[in-house]
Design a protein around this motif. Structure first.
Motif, PDB file in Angstrom:
ATOM      1  N   LEU A  21       0.863  -1.176   0.000  1.00 11.05           N
ATOM      2  CA  LEU A  21       0.000   0.000   0.000  1.00 11.05           C
ATOM      3  C   LEU A  21       0.903   1.232   0.000  1.00 11.05           C
ATOM      4  O   LEU A  21       1.538   1.540   1.013  1.00 11.05           O
ATOM      5  CB  LEU A  21      -0.921  -0.005   1.223  1.00 11.05           C
ATOM      6  N   SER A  22       0.983   1.912  -1.119  1.00 17.30           N
ATOM      7  CA  SER A  22       1.919   3.028  -1.241  1.00 17.30           C
ATOM      8  C   SER A  22       1.311   4.368  -0.868  1.00 17.30           C
ATOM      9  O   SER A  22       2.012   5.268  -0.427  1.00 17.30           O
ATOM     10  CB  SER A  22       2.463   3.095  -2.675  1.00 17.30           C
ATOM     11  N   GLU A  23       0.005   4.515  -1.031  1.00 16.94           N
ATOM     12  CA  GLU A  23      -0.614   5.809  -0.737  1.00 16.94           C
ATOM     13  C   GLU A  23      -2.081   5.644  -0.384  1.00 16.94           C
ATOM     14  O   GLU A  23      -2.802   4.882  -1.023  1.00 16.94           O
ATOM     15  CB  GLU A  23      -0.489   6.738  -1.953  1.00 16.94           C
ATOM     16  N   ILE A  24      -2.515   6.378   0.648  1.00 10.16           N
ATOM     17  CA  ILE A  24      -3.939   6.479   0.987  1.00 10.16           C
ATOM     18  C   ILE A  24      -4.398   7.855   0.543  1.00 10.16           C
ATOM     19  O   ILE A  24      -3.894   8.874   1.004  1.00 10.16           O
ATOM     20  CB  ILE A  24      -4.171   6.280   2.500  1.00 10.16           C
ATOM     21  N   VAL A  25      -5.341   7.877  -0.383  1.00 12.75           N
ATOM     22  CA  VAL A  25      -5.823   9.142  -0.934  1.00 12.75           C
ATOM     23  C   VAL A  25      -6.998   9.687  -0.133  1.00 12.75           C
ATOM     24  O   VAL A  25      -7.075  10.872   0.138  1.00 12.75           O
ATOM     25  CB  VAL A  25      -6.218   8.959  -2.417  1.00 12.75           C
TER      26      VAL A  25
ATOM     27  N   ALA B 182     -14.576   6.739  -6.868  1.00 17.01           N
ATOM     28  CA  ALA B 182     -13.541   7.681  -6.433  1.00 17.01           C
ATOM     29  C   ALA B 182     -12.286   6.916  -6.043  1.00 17.01           C
ATOM     30  O   ALA B 182     -12.335   5.770  -5.595  1.00 17.01           O
ATOM     31  CB  ALA B 182     -14.045   8.522  -5.268  1.00 17.01           C
ATOM     32  N   LEU B 183     -11.135   7.560  -6.174  1.00 19.20           N
ATOM     33  CA  LEU B 183      -9.857   6.941  -5.856  1.00 19.20           C
ATOM     34  C   LEU B 183      -9.666   6.874  -4.339  1.00 19.20           C
ATOM     35  O   LEU B 183      -9.775   7.885  -3.646  1.00 19.20           O
ATOM     36  CB  LEU B 183      -8.704   7.733  -6.490  1.00 19.20           C
ATOM     37  N   LEU B 184      -9.405   5.672  -3.839  1.00 16.24           N
ATOM     38  CA  LEU B 184      -9.182   5.479  -2.405  1.00 16.24           C
ATOM     39  C   LEU B 184      -7.701   5.383  -2.057  1.00 16.24           C
ATOM     40  O   LEU B 184      -7.243   5.953  -1.063  1.00 16.24           O
ATOM     41  CB  LEU B 184      -9.893   4.198  -1.934  1.00 16.24           C
ATOM     42  N   ALA B 185      -6.957   4.625  -2.866  1.00 13.71           N
ATOM     43  CA  ALA B 185      -5.551   4.376  -2.534  1.00 13.71           C
ATOM     44  C   ALA B 185      -4.816   3.884  -3.765  1.00 13.71           C
ATOM     45  O   ALA B 185      -5.413   3.600  -4.812  1.00 13.71           O
ATOM     46  CB  ALA B 185      -5.458   3.348  -1.406  1.00 13.71           C
ATOM     47  N   GLN B 186      -3.489   3.795  -3.614  1.00 14.09           N
ATOM     48  CA  GLN B 186      -2.624   3.251  -4.654  1.00 14.09           C
ATOM     49  C   GLN B 186      -1.844   2.081  -4.070  1.00 14.09           C
ATOM     50  O   GLN B 186      -1.374   2.153  -2.932  1.00 14.09           O
ATOM     51  CB  GLN B 186      -1.634   4.317  -5.155  1.00 14.09           C
ATOM     52  N   ILE B 187      -1.743   1.001  -4.839  1.00 14.87           N
ATOM     53  CA  ILE B 187      -0.965  -0.165  -4.427  1.00 14.87           C
ATOM     54  C   ILE B 187       0.154  -0.386  -5.438  1.00 14.87           C
ATOM     55  O   ILE B 187      -0.096  -0.428  -6.648  1.00 14.87           O
ATOM     56  CB  ILE B 187      -1.835  -1.422  -4.333  1.00 14.87           C
ATOM     57  N   SER B 188       1.383  -0.493  -4.932  1.00 18.64           N
ATOM     58  CA  SER B 188       2.524  -0.790  -5.787  1.00 18.64           C
ATOM     59  C   SER B 188       2.757  -2.283  -5.769  1.00 18.64           C
ATOM     60  O   SER B 188       2.922  -2.874  -4.692  1.00 18.64           O
ATOM     61  CB  SER B 188       3.771  -0.056  -5.304  1.00 18.64           C
ATOM     62  N   GLU B 189       2.755  -2.866  -6.940  1.00 20.04           N
ATOM     63  CA  GLU B 189       2.967  -4.312  -7.046  1.00 20.04           C
ATOM     64  C   GLU B 189       4.453  -4.619  -7.023  1.00 20.04           C
ATOM     65  O   GLU B 189       5.258  -3.906  -7.611  1.00 20.04           O
ATOM     66  CB  GLU B 189       2.343  -4.845  -8.331  1.00 20.04           C
ATOM     67  N   GLY B 190       4.833  -5.700  -6.317  1.00 22.89           N
ATOM     68  CA  GLY B 190       6.237  -6.116  -6.270  1.00 22.89           C
ATOM     69  C   GLY B 190       6.978  -5.458  -5.127  1.00 22.89           C
ATOM     70  O   GLY B 190       6.497  -4.570  -4.433  1.00 22.89           O
ATOM     71  N   GLY B 191       8.225  -5.867  -4.914  1.00 19.65           N
ATOM     72  CA  GLY B 191       9.009  -5.396  -3.777  1.00 19.65           C
ATOM     73  C   GLY B 191       9.508  -3.989  -3.930  1.00 19.65           C
ATOM     74  O   GLY B 191       9.880  -3.342  -2.960  1.00 19.65           O
ATOM     75  N   ALA B 192       9.593  -3.441  -5.146  1.00 22.69           N
ATOM     76  CA  ALA B 192      10.149  -2.118  -5.345  1.00 22.69           C
ATOM     77  C   ALA B 192       9.309  -1.034  -4.695  1.00 22.69           C
ATOM     78  O   ALA B 192       9.758   0.082  -4.509  1.00 22.69           O
ATOM     79  CB  ALA B 192      10.266  -1.835  -6.841  1.00 22.69           C
TER      80      ALA B 192
END
Length: 399
Positions: free
Chosen positions: A56-60, A71-81
């Protein structure tokens, strides 16, 4: 690669929700279908699962924000990076003035979608908003269209001043959407219907005896306990057949009579009162009613009821007796025209055949809309419920 988490479809006629709880924080690892947050609508809560595995990279949309469908809730970054950028994102919600975090949040909590649609259709602009942070709600647009945009402000009386020595001992908590909806619907009911309540009392001796005699066999055969609610549901259905206006509703200048009974069973939950509906209750057996009540009650307590399960009721039963209430006047559940209030069973001395005997008695209350139900019909309905409960054989014989 980044994946967006958006507000799912919330149900028929529901266009917005409030972010109630985030179960994850920026930087946390998430699995596919793991619960990220919980949204609260007017009547139900909606869980939002993770569409992918990652971080979970960002909570909007923060807790307490109002969001529309998709509406946009959050952003998820896939993978370990994704682990690297998680740290600065974690600080963003804490630092409220940070413009990077504020910009997307402000966009998601702009004017309600229903309000924007109404304004566009009527070429309106600069409507004063009464929602959070000046957000324009549908009611604000309707008030502006009717020339009463300033009316909501004076409607709420100013709060009385509090002594400085006591102010720090108060706690201010924002009403949940469910509680706001309950408050609005109950007040609307009082303002719209010509509500009146009639009372009676019922001797529960025969029902209690019948229940005690068959409860073990009933449980063994049907796999559900035999309670009092199925007797009251059957008794109300019996009475509604004789007094159909109690099962009807007003639609403009028309009266809509229902040739079916969708029974609402009011249930108290930790978050407020909800009324799940048992569709076609008049077609169900005692066992079918008990199973439906048990199923809907469990869902209500767990907050799993859908909007569809709370719509379409034609009559409601409310049991304040489980909390110890001896007498009350239930409030109508619009657009229904009747609601039965059950109360505590209490041993009382009664005069029967010239003798004073102790009997388990319950007060009954029927609140009804006097615009459609006359006093005679209301009293007849309650007497039929009383007769059916005091002699349950009448239910079998349809008397």
């Amino acid at each position: 690669m980044s994946t967006e988490v958006r507000v799912p479809t919330l149900g028929e006629s529901v266009t917005e929700a409030t972010v109630a709880t985030w179960f994850k924080q920026p930087g946390d690892a998430v699995a596919v279908d793991e619960m990220l947050c919980e949204l609260e609508t007017d009547k139900v809560t909606v869980e939002v699962p993770s569409p992918v595995a990652g971080t979970l990279s960002e909570i909007v949309a923060a807790e307490g924000d109002t969001v529309g469908v998709d509406a946009l809730l959050a952003q998820i970054s896939e993978g370990g990076a994704a682990a690297a950028p998680a740290a600065p994102k974690a600080e963003a919600p804490a630092a409220a003035p940070a413009p990077a975090a504020a910009a997307p949040a402000a966009k998601d909590v702009e004017d309600a979608p229903s309000a924007k649609k109404l304004m566009a259709e009527n070429n309106l602009s600069n409507v004063a908003g009464t929602g959070k942070d000046g957000r324009v709600m549908k009611e604000d647009v309707l008030n502006a269209l009717s020339g009463a945009s300033a009316a909501p402000a004076p409607a709420a009386a100013p709060r009385a001043p509090v002594a400085a020595s006591q102010a720090d001992r108060e706690e201010r908590v924002k009403m949940t959407r469910l509680r706001q909806t309950i408050a609005k619907r109950l007040k609307d009911s009082q303002n719209t219907a010509a509500m009146l309540t009639t009372y009676n009392e019922v001797d529960m001796t025969e029902v209690m005896a019948l229940r005690n005699e068959y409860k073990d066999l009933f449980l063994k055969k049907h796999g559900v306990k035999l309670g009092f609610m199925s007797f009251f549901t059957k008794a109300c259905i019996h009475a509604l057949n004789e007094v159909p206006e109690v099962n009807a509703e007003i639609d403009g200048t028309d009266i809509v009579y229902k040739n079916y009974v969708n029974m609402g069973i009011a249930a108290g939950t930790p978050t407020g009162l909800v009324v799940p509906v048992i569709n076609d209750a008049d077609q169900l057996s005692f066992a079918g009613i008990e199973k439906a009540i048990a199923e809907k009650g469990a869902k209500a307590r767990d907050g799993k009821l859908s909007m569809a399960e709370m719509q379409g009721g034609t009559f409601t039963i409310s049991n304040g007796g489980v909390y110890g209430s001896l007498m009350s006047s239930p409030i109508l559940n619009p657009p229904q025209s009747g609601i039965l209030g059950m109360h505590k069973i209490q041993d009382r001395p009664m005069a029967i055949n010239g003798q004073v005997v102790i009997r388990p008695m319950m007060y009954l209350a029927l609140s009804y809309d006097h615009r459609i139900v006359d006093g005679k019909g209301a009293v007849t309905f309650l007497v039929r419920v009383k007769e059916a409960l005091e002699d349950p054989r009448r239910l079998l014989m349809d008397l």
